[in-house]
Design an enzyme around this catalytic site. Structure first.
Site, mmCIF file in Angstrom:
data_model
loop_
_atom_site.group_PDB
_atom_site.id
_atom_site.type_symbol
_atom_site.label_atom_id
_atom_site.label_comp_id
_atom_site.label_asym_id
_atom_site.label_seq_id
_atom_site.Cartn_x
_atom_site.Cartn_y
_atom_site.Cartn_z
ATOM 1 N N TYR A 69 92.715 55.492 49.596
ATOM 2 C CA TYR A 69 91.531 55.621 48.732
ATOM 3 C C TYR A 69 90.441 54.718 49.293
ATOM 4 O O TYR A 69 90.308 53.540 48.978
ATOM 5 C CB TYR A 69 91.867 55.326 47.265
ATOM 6 C CG TYR A 69 92.768 56.374 46.632
ATOM 7 C CD1 TYR A 69 93.027 57.581 47.288
ATOM 8 C CD2 TYR A 69 93.363 56.186 45.387
ATOM 9 C CE1 TYR A 69 93.859 58.548 46.731
ATOM 10 C CE2 TYR A 69 94.193 57.149 44.825
ATOM 11 C CZ TYR A 69 94.438 58.329 45.504
ATOM 12 O OH TYR A 69 95.254 59.281 44.952
ATOM 13 N N HIS B 37 102.963 59.757 49.742
ATOM 14 C CA HIS B 37 101.791 60.485 49.256
ATOM 15 C C HIS B 37 101.895 62.011 49.399
ATOM 16 O O HIS B 37 101.596 62.732 48.470
ATOM 17 C CB HIS B 37 100.547 59.969 49.999
ATOM 18 C CG HIS B 37 99.279 60.074 49.218
ATOM 19 N ND1 HIS B 37 98.261 59.159 49.336
ATOM 20 C CD2 HIS B 37 98.831 60.984 48.319
ATOM 21 C CE1 HIS B 37 97.257 59.508 48.537
ATOM 22 N NE2 HIS B 37 97.574 60.608 47.919
ATOM 23 N N SER C 98 94.763 64.667 39.078
ATOM 24 C CA SER C 98 93.586 65.471 38.707
ATOM 25 C C SER C 98 93.858 66.248 37.424
ATOM 26 O O SER C 98 93.648 67.476 37.374
ATOM 27 C CB SER C 98 93.159 66.415 39.840
ATOM 28 O OG SER C 98 92.631 65.689 40.925
ATOM 29 N N PRO C 99 94.300 65.576 36.352
ATOM 30 C CA PRO C 99 94.655 66.297 35.114
ATOM 31 C C PRO C 99 93.458 66.988 34.473
ATOM 32 O O PRO C 99 93.638 67.948 33.717
ATOM 33 C CB PRO C 99 95.202 65.189 34.203
ATOM 34 C CG PRO C 99 94.576 63.924 34.711
ATOM 35 C CD PRO C 99 94.487 64.120 36.202
ATOM 36 N N LEU C 100 92.247 66.526 34.795
ATOM 37 C CA LEU C 100 91.051 67.143 34.207
ATOM 38 C C LEU C 100 90.366 68.073 35.211
ATOM 39 O O LEU C 100 89.196 68.418 35.048
ATOM 40 C CB LEU C 100 90.097 66.050 33.707
ATOM 41 C CG LEU C 100 90.722 65.102 32.668
ATOM 42 C CD1 LEU C 100 89.759 63.986 32.294
ATOM 43 C CD2 LEU C 100 91.158 65.871 31.414
ATOM 44 N N GLY C 101 91.096 68.431 36.264
ATOM 45 C CA GLY C 101 90.569 69.393 37.233
ATOM 46 C C GLY C 101 89.872 68.754 38.414
ATOM 47 O O GLY C 101 89.362 69.457 39.282
HETATM 48 N N1 LIG Z 1 98.791 62.233 44.728
HETATM 49 C C1 LIG Z 1 97.736 62.887 45.138
HETATM 50 O O1 LIG Z 1 97.765 63.607 46.146
HETATM 51 C C2 LIG Z 1 96.459 62.769 44.349
HETATM 52 C C3 LIG Z 1 95.372 63.615 44.622
HETATM 53 C C4 LIG Z 1 94.227 63.483 43.841
HETATM 54 C C5 LIG Z 1 94.191 62.527 42.826
HETATM 55 N N2 LIG Z 1 95.262 61.703 42.607
HETATM 56 C C6 LIG Z 1 95.250 60.692 41.530
HETATM 57 O O2 LIG Z 1 94.934 61.325 40.297
HETATM 58 C C7 LIG Z 1 93.883 60.617 39.681
HETATM 59 C C8 LIG Z 1 93.086 61.530 38.786
HETATM 60 O O3 LIG Z 1 92.520 62.587 39.506
HETATM 61 P P1 LIG Z 1 90.965 62.700 39.794
HETATM 62 O O4 LIG Z 1 90.363 61.374 39.609
HETATM 63 O O5 LIG Z 1 90.848 63.406 41.084
HETATM 64 O O6 LIG Z 1 90.450 63.744 38.730
HETATM 65 P P2 LIG Z 1 90.543 63.921 37.148
HETATM 66 O O7 LIG Z 1 91.234 62.780 36.542
HETATM 67 O O8 LIG Z 1 91.037 65.282 36.905
HETATM 68 O O9 LIG Z 1 89.014 63.923 36.750
HETATM 69 C C9 LIG Z 1 88.179 62.819 36.925
HETATM 70 C C10 LIG Z 1 86.823 63.187 36.334
HETATM 71 O O10 LIG Z 1 86.985 63.385 34.946
HETATM 72 C C11 LIG Z 1 86.016 62.674 34.235
HETATM 73 N N3 LIG Z 1 86.674 62.165 33.015
HETATM 74 C C12 LIG Z 1 87.713 61.306 32.940
HETATM 75 N N4 LIG Z 1 88.098 61.119 31.668
HETATM 76 C C13 LIG Z 1 87.264 61.885 30.904
HETATM 77 C C14 LIG Z 1 87.144 62.100 29.503
HETATM 78 N N5 LIG Z 1 87.988 61.528 28.629
HETATM 79 N N6 LIG Z 1 86.161 62.938 29.068
HETATM 80 C C15 LIG Z 1 85.307 63.546 29.950
HETATM 81 N N7 LIG Z 1 85.384 63.373 31.292
HETATM 82 C C16 LIG Z 1 86.356 62.545 31.757
HETATM 83 C C17 LIG Z 1 85.553 61.557 35.125
HETATM 84 O O11 LIG Z 1 84.215 61.279 34.817
HETATM 85 P P3 LIG Z 1 83.458 59.920 35.214
HETATM 86 O O12 LIG Z 1 83.789 59.673 36.643
HETATM 87 O O13 LIG Z 1 82.041 60.253 34.960
HETATM 88 O O14 LIG Z 1 83.975 58.821 34.390
HETATM 89 C C18 LIG Z 1 85.763 62.139 36.513
HETATM 90 O O15 LIG Z 1 84.591 62.816 36.963
HETATM 91 C C19 LIG Z 1 93.107 60.038 40.859
HETATM 92 O O16 LIG Z 1 92.223 59.025 40.468
HETATM 93 C C20 LIG Z 1 94.229 59.588 41.743
HETATM 94 O O17 LIG Z 1 94.714 58.338 41.286
HETATM 95 C C21 LIG Z 1 96.386 61.825 43.359
#
Ligand SMILES: NC(=O)c1ccc[n+]([C@@H]2O[C@H](COP(=O)([O-])OP(=O)(O)OC[C@H]3O[C@@H](n4cnc5c(N)ncnc54)[C@H](OP(=O)(O)O)[C@@H]3O)[C@@H](O)[C@H]2O)c1
Length: 286
Positions: free
Chosen positions: A53, A128, A208-211
């Site tokens: 990251y 990973h 990426s639970p929120l897409g």
């Molecule tokens: N293992 C893997 O290969 C892999 C790959 C991708 C991600 N990950 C992990 O998964 C985590 C989560 O995934 P992600 O960060 O890609 O995407 P995500 O959690 O699906 O979405 C993040 C987005 O959602 C918004 N958000 C968060 N909480 C919210 C809420 N309660 N209401 C409205 N909007 C909300 C955030 O907005 P703001 O930024 O404006 O606050 C951000 O733009 C990563 O941080 C990482 O640790 C792992």
């Protein structure tokens, strides 16, 4: 806040994903630390990061150093916080992600993560992503060696199939504690792995639970049932999404990412949102 188990550790049912604070489009350092602190204030005790990251190879460990700084500067206790990191991806600096599953490389990456996090042992270390050029058992074997050496306290995998989960469990002699796969209303194909983790008593951590970054608004548009249930529950579609995941299994621990304290706080609150079986069925069918 509702809690769940990862191996021997009890953590909040909703974790915090650090990735948006360290990759392209990231906020400034003060805002990033404020977002982590807001999450801790809300009772979150699982923080997910990775050595990759960062924006480039030179910057590897950016996210881990940020988490270490946020914990060191937090006003309250961080004794119960489990930091989960990962090894096996690299960022060459052109926006891409490459995979490196060579066991010697993974051990070297783990040593760098120990330094970046400033700890003697990593709470949860995750492989990973499978590297097609290295037999999976060899890559996971590095985690077994790291457990035996006391460098990591628990081992997990990410982006794994059901067959790879079983293989990892065998290589780790039953010590696999978590599987982190993509899972969201739009991406449901890893429900197979979610169910398998539930069956074998391993934590399932939806990424990426929120897409994904800046995609959360699309949930209500693409899946109106999430907006309907949100209106019924007095919550937001994003909170309903997280509560729906929690309802899908006792081992599920989503890790939404946030750049803003407000979204970190809103996501944490979803841990205590209970949906009716009828609402869960409606969301499943949507
Ligand atoms: N293992 C893997 O290969 C892999 C790959 C991708 C991600 N990950 C992990 O998964 C985590 C989560 O995934 P992600 O960060 O890609 O995407 P995500 O959690 O699906 O979405 C993040 C987005 O959602 C918004 N958000 C968060 N909480 C919210 C809420 N309660 N209401 C409205 N909007 C909300 C955030 O907005 P703001 O930024 O404006 O606050 C951000 O733009 C990563 O941080 C990482 O640790 C792992």
């Amino acid at each position: 806040m509702q809690e769940r188990q990862i191996g021997s550790r009890t953590v909040s049912a909703i974790g915090f994903g650090e990735m948006p604070l360290s990759i392209e489009g990231r906020p400034d350092r003060t805002q990033a630390i404020n977002a982590i602190h807001a999450s801790l204030d809300s009772g979150v005790t699982l923080i997910d990061t990775a050595d990759a990251y960062s924006l480039s190879t030179e910057e590897h460990g950016h996210g881990e150093r940020l988490v270490a700084k946020a914990l060191a500067t937090y006003g309250g206790s961080t004794d119960d916080v489990l930091v989960a990191t990962k090894g096996g991806h690299r960022r060459p600096g052109d926006g891409s992600w490459t995979v490196h599953g060579d066991p010697a490389y993974l051990k070297q990456a783990c040593e760098a993560s120990l330094v970046a996090l400033g700890v003697e042992a990593i709470g949860l270390y995750q492989y990973h992503r499978p590297d097609p050029s290295v037999p999976y058992a060899e890559s996971v074997g590095a985690l077994a060696d790291l457990l035996d050496a006391g460098k990591i306290l628990m081992a997990g995998i990410s982006n794994a199939t059901v067959a790879q989960i079983d293989e990892a469990q065998q290589v780790l002699s039953g010590r696999l504690v978590s599987v982190q796969n993509e899972f969201s209303p739009r991406f449901r194909s890893s429900e197979r792995e979610l169910t398998h983790c539930e069956d074998i008593g391993v934590a399932f951590i939806p990424w990426s639970p929120l897409g994904g970054i800046r995609q959360a608004d699309r949930i209500a548009v693409e899946f109106p049932a999430f907006a309907e249930v949100a209106a019924e529950a007095g919550a937001t579609p994003e909170q309903v999404t997280l509560a729906w995941m929690l309802a899908k299994g006792t081992r599920v621990i989503p890790i939404p990412g946030s750049c803003r304290p407000a979204t970190a706080i809103a996501s944490a609150a979803a841990a205590d949102l209970t949906l009716t079986p009828e609402q869960v069925a409606r969301l499943d069918a949507s």
